[in-house]
Scaffold this motif. Structure first.
Motif, PDB file in Angstrom:
ATOM      1  N   UNK A   8      -4.233 -10.692  10.211  1.00 43.66           N
ATOM      2  CA  UNK A   8      -3.336  -9.538  10.181  1.00 43.66           C
ATOM      3  C   UNK A   8      -2.278  -9.739  11.255  1.00 43.66           C
ATOM      4  N   UNK A   9      -1.027  -9.689  10.868  1.00 38.11           N
ATOM      5  CA  UNK A   9       0.071  -9.842  11.803  1.00 38.11           C
ATOM      6  C   UNK A   9       1.098  -8.743  11.629  1.00 38.11           C
ATOM      7  N   UNK A  10       2.088  -8.724  12.531  1.00 30.19           N
ATOM      8  CA  UNK A  10       3.116  -7.686  12.452  1.00 30.19           C
ATOM      9  C   UNK A  10       4.504  -8.261  12.206  1.00 30.19           C
ATOM     10  N   UNK A  11       4.597  -9.560  11.937  1.00 27.97           N
ATOM     11  CA  UNK A  11       5.893 -10.175  11.658  1.00 27.97           C
ATOM     12  C   UNK A  11       5.785 -10.943  10.344  1.00 27.97           C
ATOM     13  N   UNK A  12       6.650 -10.588   9.399  1.00 30.14           N
ATOM     14  CA  UNK A  12       6.559 -11.168   8.057  1.00 30.14           C
ATOM     15  C   UNK A  12       6.588 -12.688   8.079  1.00 30.14           C
ATOM     16  N   UNK A  41      -2.290 -10.395   5.937  1.00 31.15           N
ATOM     17  CA  UNK A  41      -1.874  -9.016   5.717  1.00 31.15           C
ATOM     18  C   UNK A  41      -0.835  -8.686   6.782  1.00 31.15           C
ATOM     19  N   UNK A  42       0.089  -7.826   6.421  1.00 31.99           N
ATOM     20  CA  UNK A  42       1.174  -7.452   7.322  1.00 31.99           C
ATOM     21  C   UNK A  42       0.996  -6.009   7.758  1.00 31.99           C
ATOM     22  N   UNK A  43       0.933  -5.797   9.075  1.00 34.90           N
ATOM     23  CA  UNK A  43       0.906  -4.449   9.638  1.00 34.90           C
ATOM     24  C   UNK A  43       2.349  -4.082   9.953  1.00 34.90           C
ATOM     25  N   UNK A  44       2.793  -2.958   9.412  1.00 32.75           N
ATOM     26  CA  UNK A  44       4.189  -2.595   9.648  1.00 32.75           C
ATOM     27  C   UNK A  44       4.385  -1.096   9.568  1.00 32.75           C
ATOM     28  N   UNK A  76       9.191   2.256   7.653  1.00 34.89           N
ATOM     29  CA  UNK A  76      10.604   1.931   7.406  1.00 34.89           C
ATOM     30  C   UNK A  76      10.820   0.462   7.026  1.00 34.89           C
ATOM     31  N   UNK A  77       9.854  -0.399   7.335  1.00 30.40           N
ATOM     32  CA  UNK A  77      10.009  -1.814   7.005  1.00 30.40           C
ATOM     33  C   UNK A  77       9.447  -2.192   5.636  1.00 30.40           C
ATOM     34  N   UNK A  78       8.716  -1.293   5.004  1.00 30.78           N
ATOM     35  CA  UNK A  78       8.053  -1.625   3.740  1.00 30.78           C
ATOM     36  C   UNK A  78       9.056  -2.011   2.659  1.00 30.78           C
ATOM     37  N   UNK A  79      10.136  -1.259   2.513  1.00 33.21           N
ATOM     38  CA  UNK A  79      11.126  -1.563   1.469  1.00 33.21           C
ATOM     39  C   UNK A  79      11.789  -2.924   1.702  1.00 33.21           C
ATOM     40  N   UNK A  80      12.051  -3.272   2.955  1.00 40.46           N
ATOM     41  CA  UNK A  80      12.643  -4.574   3.268  1.00 40.46           C
ATOM     42  C   UNK A  80      11.697  -5.702   2.878  1.00 40.46           C
ATOM     43  N   UNK A  81      10.424  -5.549   3.202  1.00 40.20           N
ATOM     44  CA  UNK A  81       9.432  -6.571   2.866  1.00 40.20           C
ATOM     45  C   UNK A  81       9.283  -6.675   1.353  1.00 40.20           C
ATOM     46  N   UNK A  82       9.219  -5.537   0.687  1.00 41.03           N
ATOM     47  CA  UNK A  82       9.111  -5.540  -0.771  1.00 41.03           C
ATOM     48  C   UNK A  82      10.283  -6.307  -1.392  1.00 41.03           C
ATOM     49  N   UNK A  83      11.502  -6.029  -0.900  1.00 38.90           N
ATOM     50  CA  UNK A  83      12.691  -6.706  -1.415  1.00 38.90           C
ATOM     51  C   UNK A  83      12.612  -8.223  -1.175  1.00 38.90           C
ATOM     52  N   UNK A 140       6.238  -5.533  -7.784  1.00 38.23           N
ATOM     53  CA  UNK A 140       5.381  -4.430  -7.359  1.00 38.23           C
ATOM     54  C   UNK A 140       5.443  -3.287  -8.357  1.00 38.23           C
ATOM     55  N   UNK A 141       4.357  -2.507  -8.399  1.00 42.40           N
ATOM     56  CA  UNK A 141       4.318  -1.286  -9.208  1.00 42.40           C
ATOM     57  C   UNK A 141       3.746  -0.169  -8.359  1.00 42.40           C
ATOM     58  N   UNK A 142       4.169   1.035  -8.648  1.00 41.94           N
ATOM     59  CA  UNK A 142       3.674   2.210  -7.937  1.00 41.94           C
ATOM     60  C   UNK A 142       2.376   2.663  -8.593  1.00 41.94           C
ATOM     61  N   UNK A 143       1.354   2.922  -7.804  1.00 40.13           N
ATOM     62  CA  UNK A 143       0.084   3.442  -8.303  1.00 40.13           C
ATOM     63  C   UNK A 143      -0.286   4.616  -7.403  1.00 40.13           C
ATOM     64  N   UNK A 144       0.134   5.817  -7.800  1.00 46.15           N
ATOM     65  CA  UNK A 144      -0.050   6.983  -6.934  1.00 46.15           C
ATOM     66  C   UNK A 144       0.737   6.761  -5.655  1.00 46.15           C
ATOM     67  N   UNK A 145       0.093   6.926  -4.491  1.00 47.74           N
ATOM     68  CA  UNK A 145       0.819   6.727  -3.228  1.00 47.74           C
ATOM     69  C   UNK A 145       0.912   5.256  -2.810  1.00 47.74           C
TER      70      UNK A 145
END
Length: 190
Positions: free
Chosen positions: A108-112, A127-130, A133-140, A150-155
């Motif tokens: 588990x790290x904090x830098x992509x 795994x990335x701990x973040x 606000x950084x989730x959308x950047x990583x997803x992109x 990615x797909x949304x599954x509830x939250x």
């Protein structure tokens, strides 16, 4: 470069003198959780921080003895490159406490890039701990550079399975189930 180095040294000194101002305090729940985790798995910290700073932080939090190894001064991502001297040292230290292969490590790290991408190429399941606000950047970035959809599954945001991700999902799910069980045990014993 010197000013940046001085700023870091000043920040670390201030943090060590006033850890509670930065949210770093003794945490018996975290200590108990990490000790349970240590009983079930080989645990380690891998940090690029040098000197006494990392151990002092662990001491303040009361978790300095919760790991099989604390690896200080490892340059990331260099330590993940085959042929780099720190890569050999990392492999040797993992082997010393019974980790036969990087593929047996959940990291588990904090830098992509420094933590997740290169550690994954080394063989770790990562795994990335973040922060949120950084989730959308990583997803992109994962969509663009690794073709992960990615797909949304509830939250939750879920990566659609691909042949590459499907290999690791059972191991990850098993590990996460154990973490969940330990977390619930810790909560119920308080």
């Amino acid at each position: 470069h010197i000013a940046h180095s001085d700023e870091k040294r000043g920040f670390k000194k201030d943090l060590l003198e006033n850890p509670e101002e930065y949210g770093i305090t003794y945490n018996p729940q975290l200590r108990d959780f990490l000790n349970l985790l240590k009983e079930m798995y080989k645990t380690f910290i891998l940090t690029s921080s040098k000197g006494e700073y990392p151990m002092k932080i662990l001491e303040i939090m009361g978790i300095q003895n919760c790991f099989h190894d604390v690896m200080i001064g490892f340059t990331k991502p260099d330590c993940f490159y085959k042929g780099h001297p720190q890569n050999r040292e990392l492999s040797d230290r993992l082997a010393r406490f019974g980790v036969a292969s990087p593929k047996n490590v959940f990291y588990i790290g904090d830098h992509l890039n420094k933590d997740c991408v290169y550690a994954s190429e080394f063989g770790f399941l990562t795994a990335l701990r973040m922060t949120r606000k950084h989730i959308k950047t990583v997803e992109r970035k994962l969509s663009k550079y690794a073709q992960i959809v990615f797909r949304q599954d509830g939250p939750f945001l879920i990566a659609n399975p691909t042949p590459a991700t499907e290999r690791h999902l059972p191991d990850l799910n098993n590990f996460l189930f154990h973490l969940y069980s330990i977390h619930n045990f810790c909560k119920s014993s308080m």
